[in-house]
Write an enzyme that holds these catalytic residues in place. Structure first.
Site, PDB file in Angstrom:
ATOM      1  N   ASP A  96     -18.682   1.970   5.113  1.00  0.00           N
ATOM      2  CA  ASP A  96     -17.803   1.189   4.704  1.00  0.00           C
ATOM      3  C   ASP A  96     -17.304   2.452   4.314  1.00  0.00           C
ATOM      4  O   ASP A  96     -16.472   2.078   3.253  1.00  0.00           O
ATOM      5  CB  ASP A  96     -18.399   0.093   4.130  1.00  0.00           C
ATOM      6  CG  ASP A  96     -18.402  -0.787   4.594  1.00  0.00           C
ATOM      7  OD1 ASP A  96     -18.647  -1.420   6.288  1.00  0.00           O
ATOM      8  OD2 ASP A  96     -18.786  -1.937   4.346  1.00  0.00           O
TER       9      ASP A  96
ATOM     10  N   GLY B 275     -28.865   3.824   1.252  1.00  0.00           N
ATOM     11  CA  GLY B 275     -28.558   3.002   1.831  1.00  0.00           C
ATOM     12  C   GLY B 275     -29.102   2.277   3.187  1.00  0.00           C
ATOM     13  O   GLY B 275     -29.127   2.940   4.061  1.00  0.00           O
TER      14      GLY B 275
ATOM     15  N   GLU C  30     -14.413 -18.043   7.686  1.00  0.00           N
ATOM     16  CA  GLU C  30     -16.041 -18.546   8.238  1.00  0.00           C
ATOM     17  C   GLU C  30     -16.489 -19.421   6.760  1.00  0.00           C
ATOM     18  O   GLU C  30     -16.950 -20.613   7.510  1.00  0.00           O
ATOM     19  CB  GLU C  30     -16.802 -16.758   8.203  1.00  0.00           C
ATOM     20  CG  GLU C  30     -16.510 -16.237   9.778  1.00  0.00           C
ATOM     21  CD  GLU C  30     -17.229 -14.658   9.437  1.00  0.00           C
ATOM     22  OE1 GLU C  30     -16.685 -14.307  10.669  1.00  0.00           O
ATOM     23  OE2 GLU C  30     -17.693 -14.903   8.239  1.00  0.00           O
TER      24      GLU C  30
ATOM     25  N   ALA D  26     -19.580  -3.389  11.099  1.00  0.00           N
ATOM     26  CA  ALA D  26     -21.195  -3.247  10.868  1.00  0.00           C
ATOM     27  C   ALA D  26     -20.692  -2.369  12.250  1.00  0.00           C
ATOM     28  O   ALA D  26     -22.028  -1.153  12.246  1.00  0.00           O
ATOM     29  CB  ALA D  26     -21.344  -4.348  11.656  1.00  0.00           C
ATOM     30  N   GLN D  27     -20.451  -2.324  13.237  1.00  0.00           N
ATOM     31  CA  GLN D  27     -20.139  -1.765  14.665  1.00  0.00           C
ATOM     32  C   GLN D  27     -20.103  -0.314  14.397  1.00  0.00           C
ATOM     33  O   GLN D  27     -20.715   0.409  14.994  1.00  0.00           O
ATOM     34  CB  GLN D  27     -19.523  -2.416  15.676  1.00  0.00           C
ATOM     35  CG  GLN D  27     -18.083  -2.494  15.380  1.00  0.00           C
ATOM     36  CD  GLN D  27     -17.345  -2.909  16.783  1.00  0.00           C
ATOM     37  OE1 GLN D  27     -17.797  -2.764  17.462  1.00  0.00           O
ATOM     38  NE2 GLN D  27     -16.471  -4.238  16.645  1.00  0.00           N
TER      39      GLN D  27
ATOM     40  N   GLY E 129     -28.244  -0.106   4.887  1.00  0.00           N
ATOM     41  CA  GLY E 129     -28.256  -1.279   6.051  1.00  0.00           C
ATOM     42  C   GLY E 129     -27.419  -0.868   6.661  1.00  0.00           C
ATOM     43  O   GLY E 129     -28.620  -0.044   7.458  1.00  0.00           O
ATOM     44  N   PHE E 130     -26.868  -1.468   7.618  1.00  0.00           N
ATOM     45  CA  PHE E 130     -26.358  -1.385   9.351  1.00  0.00           C
ATOM     46  C   PHE E 130     -25.971   0.510   9.690  1.00  0.00           C
ATOM     47  O   PHE E 130     -26.720   0.560  10.789  1.00  0.00           O
ATOM     48  CB  PHE E 130     -24.568  -1.839   9.480  1.00  0.00           C
ATOM     49  CG  PHE E 130     -24.461  -3.158   9.632  1.00  0.00           C
ATOM     50  CD1 PHE E 130     -25.492  -3.631  10.866  1.00  0.00           C
ATOM     51  CD2 PHE E 130     -24.758  -4.566   8.717  1.00  0.00           C
ATOM     52  CE1 PHE E 130     -25.446  -5.106  10.708  1.00  0.00           C
ATOM     53  CE2 PHE E 130     -24.161  -5.236   8.740  1.00  0.00           C
ATOM     54  CZ  PHE E 130     -25.193  -5.618  10.690  1.00  0.00           C
ATOM     55  N   GLY E 131     -25.463   1.178   8.738  1.00  0.00           N
ATOM     56  CA  GLY E 131     -24.807   2.036   9.125  1.00  0.00           C
ATOM     57  C   GLY E 131     -26.600   3.857   8.868  1.00  0.00           C
ATOM     58  O   GLY E 131     -26.663   4.519  10.011  1.00  0.00           O
TER      59      GLY E 131
END
Ligand SMILES: Cc1cc2nc3c(=O)[nH]c(=O)nc-3n(C[C@H](O)[C@H](O)[C@H](O)COP(=O)(O)OP(=O)(O)OC[C@H]3O[C@@H](n4cnc5c(N)ncnc54)[C@H](O)[C@@H]3O)c2cc1C
Length: 454
Positions: free
Chosen positions: A321, A32, A192, A337-338, A34-36
């Protein structure tokens, strides 16, 4: 006593099983990007280890701005960056475009879709999450969520095609259906989207269409719980609801969707005909728990130790996640995300320590930088715990944080300029329909008529 790296078998803090065998560079595999996963990889750049990122996509996606692609404010390339580019400067990191389908923990290998195997000494699982259709996976095609560029483009295609359909129809029912958008789920994504779709209708229809009027447009936001933005304080939920109502969104709380069919959504006994449906109601973790033979929690997250590795498998870390990590209040950390980024940085520091022979990591601690949701052009909410912000100041803060978080500098500047231009002109820059929409056959095509303009 800690051993120097590469002279003996290394252990991590959560157990005593060997992590890798002495005398060679450890092989770190991250599933993965992604963010992490990327935060972790970034922290491993230049260390004495060979790092491999496996991802089924070639790009890292800035999911917080996907709704802007779905509502034609940004183009897909504005919010995505090739993973190879993100890590290209680190010579010890390589990237494999492949889908992981399992993990052989005994042989320490990741199994890929094409039956190949990727050996590891240390494994980091950062496979994120997906939308939860609560046992109705058949709804996915009819009500795409906002998780990938493909889904965002699909939503944009449906929204814009619906406007086109309404523009050429004289049938009031067909027009009404085509101009109705239903958004399911009143969390940050739903809020949103509802605000952005409503604004898209208000500004774009008024300027660019001749036979439909902005007042014909309906945006319904459906939430099964008693209030929007359930993870935020009530005061901010109420602000979001009031703001959305003020821009014409019909907010339906304590309302459950029971069926989705092509062109309609059923809530209770009511069937509402619509042109586009968007799903934003709850997430579930990636199936990585099943790869490890673990049950996972209610939404499939893998329980992790305070050092973010897995009980009895100190060589396997899990973050973002897809991990069930507890905060200091004893509650699971949210899917943000943080959280994923901080966990990625932490796991990288643990792995770095391991390669240097330091083996007792401090537990992971999450530093909350505030939770935010944008509601409209000048409206957002920010929750920092005791300190809360709403309205225009929150919107500016939201915009600064999101542009700052966009991965690369080139894109930050580009997206900031585009945003500023569109903010001032209310333009939508990416109103592209990829495929020609289907229209009713054999009907007379009406010409533009001033009669429908109000
Ligand atoms: C629409 C939307 C808006 C959001 N807005 C915000 C926000 O404003 N603020 C905020 O903090 N958070 C926000 N989030 C949440 C945030 O995006 C996630 O918490 C974050 O992305 C989690 O990071 P991750 O590394 O766990 O997973 P991800 O960033 O999702 O990365 C997972 C990666 O794993 C890859 N992958 C998955 N399965 C496999 C497999 N089997 N094989 C190979 N690769 C695989 C995927 O391709 C992906 O690249 C939002 C999420 C969404 C969907």
């Amino acid at each position: 006593m800690a051993q120097p790296a590469g002279t003996t078998e290394e252990t991590s803090g959560a157990g005593s099983a060997p992590v890798w065998t002495a005398g060679r560079r450890p092989r770190v595999v991250i599933i993965g990007g992604g963010f992490g996963g990327l935060a972790c990889a970034d922290g491993l750049g230049g260390i004495e280890a060979d790092v491999l990122i496996i991802d089924r996509r070639n790009h890292n996606l800035f999911q917080p701005l996907l709704y802007q692609v779905a509502t034609a404010a940004l183009s897909p390339a504005d919010i995505a960056e090739p993973i190879r580019k993100s890590v290209g400067r680190h010579r010890n990191i390589s990237v494999l475009l492949a889908e992981a389908t399992g993990i052989d923990t005994a042989a320490k290998a990741v199994l890929l879709e094409d039956a190949s195997r990727v050996p590891y000494d240390i494994l980091v699982i950062a496979t994120g999450s997906d939308y939860n259709y609560f046992g109705h996976d058949e709804w996915r095609q009819l009500a795409p969520g906002l998780k990938t560029l493909r889904e965002a483009r699909m939503i944009r295609q449906r929204l814009l095609s619906s406007f086109e359909r309404a523009e050429r129809s004289d049938d009031p029912l067909e027009r009404r259906a085509a101009l109705t958008t239903i958004i399911i789920g009143g969390g940050p994504t739903g809020v949103e989207m509802a605000g952005a779709v409503s604004e898209l209708g208000r500004y774009m229809i008024r300027r660019d269409f001749r036979r439909i009027h902005q007042d014909e447009m309906r945006v319904l936001l459906v939430e099964a719980g008693p209030r929007l933005l359930a993870a935020f304080p009530e005061e901010l939920s109420h602000y979001a609801e009031d703001y959305l109502r003020s821009i014409g969104v019909e907010v339906l709380v304590s309302e459950r969707v029971v069926a989705i069919e092509p062109g309609s959504v059923q809530m209770g006994d009511a069937h509402v005909a619509c042109g586009a449906v968007v799903w934003g109601a709850g997430i579930k973790a990636s199936p990585a728990a099943a790869w490890l033979g673990l049950g996972g929690d209610r939404i499939g997250r893998i329980p992790v130790t305070p050092a973010l590795n897995i009980e009895n498998h100190p060589e396997i870390f899990c973050l973002g996640d897809t991990a069930l990590a507890m905060g200091e209040d004893g509650q699971p950390l949210p899917a943000l995300a943080q959280v994923a980024k901080q966990q990625g940085q932490y796991v990288a520091s643990v792995i770095r320590d391991l390669t240097r022979g330091r083996a007792q990591p401090r537990p992971f601690r999450f530093h909350n930088r505030g939770n935010t949701a944008v509601i409209g052009r000048n409206a957002a909410v920010f929750d920092f715990g005791r300190f809360r912000l709403k309205g225009r100041p929150a919107w500016f803060l939201w915009a600064i944080v999101h542009v700052y978080l966009l991965i690369n500098f080139e894109k930050r500047v580009l997206v900031s300029i585009q945003w500023m231009f569109r903010y001032l002109t209310r333009q939508r820059g990416a109103r592209i329909i990829d495929e020609k929409p289907e229209f009713s056959e054999g009907e007379e095509v009406p010409l533009a008529s001033a009669a429908v303009r109000r």
